[in-house]
Design a protein around this motif. Structure first.
Motif, short mmCIF file in Angstrom:
data_model
loop_
_atom_site.label_atom_id
_atom_site.label_comp_id
_atom_site.label_asym_id
_atom_site.label_seq_id
_atom_site.Cartn_x
_atom_site.Cartn_y
_atom_site.Cartn_z
N GLY A 1 22.12 11.88 6.09
CA GLY A 1 22.69 10.89 6.77
C GLY A 1 22.01 10.53 7.48
N LEU A 2 20.44 9.96 7.13
CA LEU A 2 19.44 9.28 7.21
C LEU A 2 19.84 8.47 6.81
N HIS A 3 18.91 7.26 7.37
CA HIS A 3 18.43 5.65 6.81
C HIS A 3 17.01 5.69 7.07
N LEU A 4 16.61 4.74 5.58
CA LEU A 4 15.11 4.45 5.56
C LEU A 4 15.08 2.65 6.61
N TYR A 5 14.48 3.10 7.83
CA TYR A 5 14.71 1.63 8.27
C TYR A 5 13.23 1.19 8.06
N LYS A 6 12.20 2.19 7.48
CA LYS A 6 10.71 1.10 6.88
C LYS A 6 9.91 2.85 6.16
N SER A 7 9.00 1.88 5.23
CA SER A 7 8.35 2.89 4.21
C SER A 7 6.46 2.28 4.33
N LYS A 8 5.92 3.06 3.71
CA LYS A 8 4.45 2.30 3.91
C LYS A 8 3.87 3.64 3.20
N ASP A 9 2.63 2.78 2.61
CA ASP A 9 1.75 3.59 1.58
C ASP A 9 0.91 4.41 2.46
N GLN A 10 0.35 5.22 2.25
CA GLN A 10 -1.27 5.17 2.47
C GLN A 10 -1.99 4.92 1.69
N ARG A 11 -3.41 4.57 2.41
CA ARG A 11 -4.44 3.88 1.62
C ARG A 11 -5.23 4.96 2.26
N GLY A 12 -6.58 4.44 1.27
CA GLY A 12 -8.07 5.14 1.56
C GLY A 12 -7.71 6.62 0.58
N PHE A 13 -7.33 6.73 0.30
CA PHE A 13 -7.35 8.54 0.14
C PHE A 13 -8.08 7.82 -1.71
N PRO A 14 -8.86 9.52 -2.14
CA PRO A 14 -9.57 9.85 -3.37
C PRO A 14 -8.43 9.52 -4.23
N GLU A 15 -8.90 9.19 -5.57
CA GLU A 15 -7.28 8.40 -6.30
C GLU A 15 -6.75 9.38 -6.66
N GLU A 16 -7.96 11.33 -6.78
CA GLU A 16 -7.48 12.57 -7.69
C GLU A 16 -6.75 12.58 -6.97
N LEU A 17 -6.13 12.43 -5.62
CA LEU A 17 -4.95 12.79 -4.87
C LEU A 17 -3.64 12.34 -5.13
N PHE A 18 -2.38 13.00 -5.18
CA PHE A 18 -1.11 12.77 -5.15
C PHE A 18 -0.80 10.94 -4.31
N ALA A 19 -0.07 9.94 -4.51
CA ALA A 19 0.25 9.24 -2.98
C ALA A 19 0.73 9.28 -2.21
N VAL A 20 0.73 9.42 -0.74
CA VAL A 20 0.50 9.54 0.34
C VAL A 20 1.89 8.78 0.70
N LYS A 21 3.12 8.56 1.14
CA LYS A 21 3.73 7.54 1.64
C LYS A 21 4.63 8.28 3.22
N MET A 22 4.68 6.98 4.16
CA MET A 22 5.29 7.36 5.11
C MET A 22 6.23 7.08 5.17
N TYR A 23 7.95 7.16 5.94
CA TYR A 23 8.95 6.83 5.78
C TYR A 23 9.51 7.15 7.82
N ALA A 24 9.86 5.87 7.90
CA ALA A 24 10.59 6.18 9.25
C ALA A 24 12.24 6.47 9.01
N LEU A 25 12.79 7.29 8.90
CA LEU A 25 14.17 7.22 9.41
C LEU A 25 14.85 7.25 10.85
N THR A 26 16.30 6.77 10.47
CA THR A 26 16.85 6.57 12.03
C THR A 26 18.08 7.16 11.51
N THR A 27 18.89 8.01 12.66
CA THR A 27 20.21 8.66 11.99
C THR A 27 21.39 7.93 12.35
N ASP A 28 21.22 5.72 12.65
CA ASP A 28 22.46 5.01 13.17
C ASP A 28 21.70 3.88 11.49
#
Length: 308
Positions: A260-287
């Motif tokens: 029951g969460l809503h995605l307000y904004k997301s952003k990719d992490q930059r600057g990590f070594p290529e051999e690692l999984f991609a990292v993503k940031m999610y901002a989630l709201t209840t409304d």
């Protein structure tokens, strides 16, 4: 997920590079063949997440073992930045920098300026806090109080020792909860922001949903979640060693909907070594989030911009 990434995580096997703790970093050498299916770290294929979960936690004994082995892995890791980041301590600066840019934007858009400039006490919860790396380098600078939640006792003690009263002006680390996410229920209406980094991968889908359903009650009106985590290109990747799962972006979004969460904004992490999984940031709201309206000059509206 080993939240090598509560943080970030890589893995220590041949297939996976080093890892980062409960919410920590991890490598991306394995790819899922289809969105609904996935692989484990030994290359075993699963046709669906349901099949994988039935195999891994299909009865109470298996589920108990899943969580026991996950915490057990981190109990064998040293309480240092390099330890909790699975040997990738050098990504700490890039991680904190990206997280800071993200939280500054969110605070300015979601919290009215009069609330931020008043005497209102901003409070955050750092889930999968590890040694307090995220609290110490980021959260305590923006929140008057930060509570830390971490199941590995020697990590939490290291955090308590480094975050002494008065560590950052009048801001302070207030409570240190030594328990896992799946057993934690926050105080009602205490938090402006609940930060969950590199640790949600240790939870089964059912416990993922259950945690966020309980945690929603811990938010103040207008409060929100930030989830920062490793992401698979498709489907999922199961780490057999630390008992964690790396989910794809679509997998996460399906779970957000169940919560029951809503995605307000997301952003990719930059600057990590290529051999690692991609990292993503999610901002989630209840409304359902309100759109942020921005005006721009008609004179400059059609000026070409550099593509970055």
């Amino acid at each position: 997920m080993n939240l090598t990434a509560t943080s970030v995580k890589p893995s220590t096997s041949v297939s996976f590079p080093p890892r980062v703790q409960f919410s920590r970093l991890r490598p991306s050498t394995l790819k899922c063949s289809m969105e609904v299916g996935g692989l484990d770290s030994d290359g075993r294929e699963f046709k669906s997440a349901d099949e994988m979960w039935a195999d891994q936690v299909g009865d109470s004994n298996k589920k108990t073992d899943w969580y026991r082995r996950g915490v057990g892995y981190w109990e064998g890791v040293e309480a240092s930045v390099d330890g909790v980041l699975g040997g990738f301590g050098h990504v700490n600066e890039a991680d904190v920098s990206a997280s800071e840019a993200f939280i500054k934007t969110l605070l300015s858009e979601l919290f009215p300026s009069d609330a931020r400039d008043s005497q209102r006490q901003l409070v955050a919860l750092d889930c999968g806090s590890g040694i307090g790396r995220v609290t110490k380098n980021l959260l305590i600078r923006y929140f008057n109080e930060v509570d830390l939640l971490e199941p590995v006792s020697h990590f939490l003690e290291a955090a308590r020792e480094s975050l002494t009263p008065g560590y950052h002006d009048k801001h302070q680390a207030t409570n240190f909860f030594c328990m896992p996410l799946q057993e934690f229920t926050p105080e009602k209406g205490r938090y402006d922001v609940i930060w969950v980094q590199w640790c949600i991968g240790h939870l089964t889908d059912d416990d993922f949903v259950s945690f966020f359903m309980r945690a929603k009650a811990g938010l103040k009106p207008g409060g929100f979640f930030v989830l920062k985590e490793n992401t698979a290109r498709t489907g999922f990747v199961l780490d057999n060693e630390d008992r964690s799962i790396t989910r794809s972006d679509l997998y996460f979004k399906e779970l957000f909907s169940r919560c029951g969460l809503h995605l307000y904004k997301s952003k990719d992490q930059r600057g990590f070594p290529e051999e690692l999984f991609a990292v993503k940031m999610y901002a989630l709201t209840t409304d359902v989030p309100k759109k942020v309206h921005r005006t721009r000059s008609k004179v400059h509206a059609n000026i070409p911009r550099i593509i970055k």
